[in-house]
Design a protein around this motif. Structure first.
Motif, short mmCIF file in Angstrom:
data_model
loop_
_atom_site.label_atom_id
_atom_site.label_comp_id
_atom_site.label_asym_id
_atom_site.label_seq_id
_atom_site.Cartn_x
_atom_site.Cartn_y
_atom_site.Cartn_z
N ASP A 1 5.85 1.07 3.90
CA ASP A 1 4.92 2.10 3.43
C ASP A 1 5.44 2.75 2.15
N ARG A 2 6.71 3.07 2.13
CA ARG A 2 7.33 3.68 0.93
C ARG A 2 7.24 2.73 -0.27
N TYR A 3 7.52 1.46 -0.04
CA TYR A 3 7.45 0.47 -1.12
C TYR A 3 6.03 0.35 -1.67
N LEU A 4 5.03 0.25 -0.78
CA LEU A 4 3.65 0.09 -1.24
C LEU A 4 3.15 1.32 -2.00
N HIS A 5 3.56 2.51 -1.59
CA HIS A 5 3.18 3.70 -2.34
C HIS A 5 3.83 3.71 -3.72
N PHE B 1 -0.23 1.69 -4.34
CA PHE B 1 -1.23 1.48 -3.30
C PHE B 1 -1.50 2.80 -2.58
N LYS B 2 -2.73 2.96 -2.14
CA LYS B 2 -3.13 4.13 -1.37
C LYS B 2 -3.59 3.67 0.01
N LYS B 3 -3.27 4.46 1.04
CA LYS B 3 -3.70 4.13 2.40
C LYS B 3 -5.20 4.29 2.52
N TYR C 1 -4.05 -0.91 2.77
CA TYR C 1 -3.61 -0.33 1.50
C TYR C 1 -4.49 -0.89 0.39
N VAL C 2 -4.92 -0.02 -0.51
CA VAL C 2 -5.84 -0.40 -1.57
C VAL C 2 -5.27 0.05 -2.92
#
Length: 119
Positions: A55-59, A63-65, A73-74
């Motif tokens: 989650d930390r990496y994707l943010h 990316f947004k949840k 994630y979008v």
């Protein structure tokens, strides 16, 4: 993409102790405990710590949840849409641009190498 060994050897956010394994029991120190440096498969904290790391990496990647699904994630860049769906130990990448989808997959494999990502 299936995440092989996702919960094995992951980073732990807290201190976790276990009893000494019977095959590794120190004869003069039977009452000692072992402190884990990495997650073990079957450890209750392993999925949560893996998901927090992901989650930390994707943010960080922008990316947004999703509001309807917390595992969605979008990322929207001008006319390009990239979607990532996380389910237990699997990740699905999708995009209206094939190059972006492959690029996201490659970046994820490189940046999260400790997670042992595989196809």
């Amino acid at each position: 993409m299936d995440v092989k060994l996702a919960f094995l050897n992951g980073e732990l956010e807290e201190e976790v102790y276990i009893e000494q394994p019977k095959v590794f029991l120190l004869t003069d120190k039977e009452k000692y405990f072992c402190r884990l440096n990495k997650a073990l498969y079957g450890l209750k904290q392993a999925p949560r710590d893996w998901y927090t790391h992901l989650d930390r990496y994707l943010h960080q990647q922008g990316f947004k949840k999703g509001s309807a699904d917390i595992n969605l994630y979008v990322k929207l860049d001008q006319y390009n849409l990239t979607i990532i769906e996380v389910y237990v130990d699997g990740i699905i990448f999708g995009s209206n641009n094939d190059i972006l989808s492959k690029d996201s997959t490659t970046k994820c494999k490189v940046s999260l190498k400790c997670l042992c990502l595989a196809r």
